[in-house]
Design an enzyme around this catalytic site. Structure first.
Site, PDB file in Angstrom:
ATOM      1  N   LYS A 184      -9.927   9.436   0.428  1.00 56.59           N
ATOM      2  CA  LYS A 184      -9.330  10.442   1.612  1.00 56.59           C
ATOM      3  C   LYS A 184      -8.821  11.687   1.062  1.00 56.59           C
ATOM      4  O   LYS A 184      -9.440  12.758   1.424  1.00 56.59           O
ATOM      5  CB  LYS A 184      -8.274   9.779   2.439  1.00 56.59           C
ATOM      6  CG  LYS A 184      -8.356   8.767   3.245  1.00 56.59           C
ATOM      7  CD  LYS A 184      -7.320   8.484   4.161  1.00 56.59           C
ATOM      8  CE  LYS A 184      -5.780   8.362   3.525  1.00 56.59           C
ATOM      9  NZ  LYS A 184      -5.836   7.173   2.507  1.00 56.59           N
ATOM     10  N   ARG A 219      -0.943   7.604  11.297  1.00 50.65           N
ATOM     11  CA  ARG A 219      -1.165   6.202  11.058  1.00 50.65           C
ATOM     12  C   ARG A 219      -0.508   5.229  11.736  1.00 50.65           C
ATOM     13  O   ARG A 219      -0.585   4.143  11.515  1.00 50.65           O
ATOM     14  CB  ARG A 219      -0.288   6.511   9.592  1.00 50.65           C
ATOM     15  CG  ARG A 219      -1.079   6.610   8.234  1.00 50.65           C
ATOM     16  CD  ARG A 219      -0.301   6.933   7.225  1.00 50.65           C
ATOM     17  NE  ARG A 219      -0.492   6.366   5.870  1.00 50.65           N
ATOM     18  CZ  ARG A 219      -0.914   7.287   5.108  1.00 50.65           C
ATOM     19  NH1 ARG A 219      -0.748   8.472   5.046  1.00 50.65           N
ATOM     20  NH2 ARG A 219      -1.330   6.907   3.643  1.00 50.65           N
ATOM     21  N   ARG A 261      -5.135   5.340 -11.152  1.00 54.16           N
ATOM     22  CA  ARG A 261      -4.470   6.621 -10.722  1.00 54.16           C
ATOM     23  C   ARG A 261      -3.083   6.480 -10.970  1.00 54.16           C
ATOM     24  O   ARG A 261      -2.391   7.576 -11.406  1.00 54.16           O
ATOM     25  CB  ARG A 261      -4.741   6.900  -9.062  1.00 54.16           C
ATOM     26  CG  ARG A 261      -4.012   8.211  -8.827  1.00 54.16           C
ATOM     27  CD  ARG A 261      -4.344   8.505  -7.309  1.00 54.16           C
ATOM     28  NE  ARG A 261      -3.341   7.964  -6.338  1.00 54.16           N
ATOM     29  CZ  ARG A 261      -3.589   7.882  -5.063  1.00 54.16           C
ATOM     30  NH1 ARG A 261      -4.487   8.620  -4.620  1.00 54.16           N
ATOM     31  NH2 ARG A 261      -2.821   7.110  -4.357  1.00 54.16           N
ATOM     32  N   ARG A 302       2.419   8.137 -10.294  1.00 53.43           N
ATOM     33  CA  ARG A 302       3.005   8.042  -9.038  1.00 53.43           C
ATOM     34  C   ARG A 302       4.176   6.675  -8.808  1.00 53.43           C
ATOM     35  O   ARG A 302       3.438   5.821  -9.031  1.00 53.43           O
ATOM     36  CB  ARG A 302       1.870   7.914  -7.758  1.00 53.43           C
ATOM     37  CG  ARG A 302       1.342   9.492  -7.430  1.00 53.43           C
ATOM     38  CD  ARG A 302       0.242   9.411  -6.470  1.00 53.43           C
ATOM     39  NE  ARG A 302       0.608   8.641  -5.300  1.00 53.43           N
ATOM     40  CZ  ARG A 302      -0.176   8.961  -4.097  1.00 53.43           C
ATOM     41  NH1 ARG A 302      -0.904   9.627  -3.924  1.00 53.43           N
ATOM     42  NH2 ARG A 302       0.151   7.964  -2.983  1.00 53.43           N
ATOM     43  N   ARG A 312       1.312  -1.454   0.632  1.00 57.31           N
ATOM     44  CA  ARG A 312       0.710  -0.046   1.214  1.00 57.31           C
ATOM     45  C   ARG A 312      -0.517  -0.743   1.912  1.00 57.31           C
ATOM     46  O   ARG A 312      -0.746  -0.400   2.866  1.00 57.31           O
ATOM     47  CB  ARG A 312       0.556   0.840   0.359  1.00 57.31           C
ATOM     48  CG  ARG A 312       1.822   1.593  -0.238  1.00 57.31           C
ATOM     49  CD  ARG A 312       1.345   2.555  -1.184  1.00 57.31           C
ATOM     50  NE  ARG A 312       0.845   3.663  -0.845  1.00 57.31           N
ATOM     51  CZ  ARG A 312      -0.078   4.362  -1.614  1.00 57.31           C
ATOM     52  NH1 ARG A 312      -0.278   4.276  -2.902  1.00 57.31           N
ATOM     53  NH2 ARG A 312      -0.748   5.445  -1.161  1.00 57.31           N
TER      54      ARG A 312
HETATM   55  P1  AMP Z   1      -0.630   9.204   1.165  1.00 54.51           P
HETATM   56  O1  AMP Z   1      -0.616  10.123   0.011  1.00 54.51           O
HETATM   57  O2  AMP Z   1      -1.402   9.774   2.431  1.00 54.51           O
HETATM   58  O3  AMP Z   1      -1.227   7.888   0.833  1.00 54.51           O
HETATM   59  O4  AMP Z   1       0.770   9.001   1.628  1.00 54.51           O
HETATM   60  C1  AMP Z   1       1.621   8.609   0.834  1.00 54.51           C
HETATM   61  C2  AMP Z   1       3.089   8.102   1.515  1.00 54.51           C
HETATM   62  O5  AMP Z   1       3.591   9.017   2.305  1.00 54.51           O
HETATM   63  C3  AMP Z   1       2.655   6.750   2.233  1.00 54.51           C
HETATM   64  O6  AMP Z   1       2.449   5.639   1.562  1.00 54.51           O
HETATM   65  C4  AMP Z   1       3.767   6.931   3.500  1.00 54.51           C
HETATM   66  O7  AMP Z   1       5.078   6.456   2.582  1.00 54.51           O
HETATM   67  C5  AMP Z   1       3.916   8.354   3.435  1.00 54.51           C
HETATM   68  N1  AMP Z   1       3.287   8.817   4.444  1.00 54.51           N
HETATM   69  C6  AMP Z   1       2.127   9.880   4.190  1.00 54.51           C
HETATM   70  N2  AMP Z   1       1.601  10.048   5.621  1.00 54.51           N
HETATM   71  C7  AMP Z   1       2.193   9.325   6.483  1.00 54.51           C
HETATM   72  C8  AMP Z   1       2.361   9.084   8.002  1.00 54.51           C
HETATM   73  N3  AMP Z   1       1.307   9.721   8.752  1.00 54.51           N
HETATM   74  N4  AMP Z   1       3.182   8.453   8.642  1.00 54.51           N
HETATM   75  C9  AMP Z   1       4.270   7.733   7.710  1.00 54.51           C
HETATM   76  N5  AMP Z   1       4.243   7.837   6.527  1.00 54.51           N
HETATM   77  C10 AMP Z   1       3.534   8.484   5.784  1.00 54.51           C
END
Ligand code: AMP
Length: 201
Positions: free
Chosen positions: A26, A101, A140, A146, A157
């Site tokens: 994404k 989400r 990654r 990370r 996740r």
């Molecule tokens: P991502 O980089 O989009 O995979 O986001 C990393 C982490 O940030 C996720 O696993 C969540 O813990 C948090 N996060 C990101 N976007 C959201 C969202 N829309 N709602 C809740 N948690 C989020």
């Protein structure tokens, strides 16, 4: 006005979401689409990571959820997005990456856009099979270190995505907004698929 892919509406605006499991690509695709269409890509994950890095009060709260592979509570996430979507650079379009989400976030976004008198143009759903995304995320993790990319957290996740976010695809499908694109393959190839799918709408 239309962009090179002929996708924007008569005002030249384009409001998009990109949804997909962790590791589907994404973020990579969002950056490319942002450049192609000249719209801001807003990644809630990036905003949270930036806050964690800077040790802000939001970052301190978000970190414990992120490190456990869980979602940050809707209340915190919604506030952040409401503020970001009020900035002038997104008045004519945006690409939200990683938000909404949860169903509650969908309602919140509907409210924000409703008040602004705007609406989404399309929802890009990036698909990828589980083994492939686990492989990518482990790669990654090794590269970027990370803290939410250990195998245990990755599995968590993916479970949280299946439980809480996959149902959103149905909601947006019912609204006729979904453009589903196979996220497997070369990065350029996937970008090309997304642009073609949006132009075909
Ligand atoms: P991502 O980089 O989009 O995979 O986001 C990393 C982490 O940030 C996720 O696993 C969540 O813990 C948090 N996060 C990101 N976007 C959201 C969202 N829309 N709602 C809740 N948690 C989020």
């Amino acid at each position: 006005m239309t962009d090179q892919a002929g996708t924007t509406d008569s005002n030249g605006s384009l409001r998009l979401l990109i949804i997909g499991p962790p590791g589907a690509g994404k973020g990579t695709q969002a950056a490319r689409l942002s450049a192609t269409y000249g719209i801001a890509a807003i990644s809630t994950g990036d905003i949270f990571r930036e806050n964690v890095k800077n040790g802000t009060p939001l970052g301190v709260k978000a970190k414990e959820y992120m490190d456990a592979g869980q979602y940050v509570p809707d209340s915190l996430t919604n506030d952040l997005v409401r503020d970001r979507l009020a900035q002038p650079d997104v008045a004519d379009g945006f690409l939200l990456d990683g938000y909404p989400r949860t169903l509650q976030q969908v309602e919140e976004l509907d409210g924000i856009l409703g008040v602004a008198g705007t609406a989404l143009d399309a929802v890009i759903v990036l698909t990828a099979d589980t083994d492939e995304v686990v492989r990518r995320l482990l790669g990654r993790a090794a590269e970027q270190g990370r803290s939410d990319d250990s195998e245990e957290v990755i599995r968590k996740r993916l479970d949280v995505y299946a439980e809480q976010t996959a149902p959103l695809v149905e909601v947006y499908t019912e609204r006729g907004l979904v453009v589903e694109v196979d996220g497997l393959g070369e990065i350029d190839e996937v970008t090309g698929r997304i642009i073609a799918a949006l132009a075909a709408r």
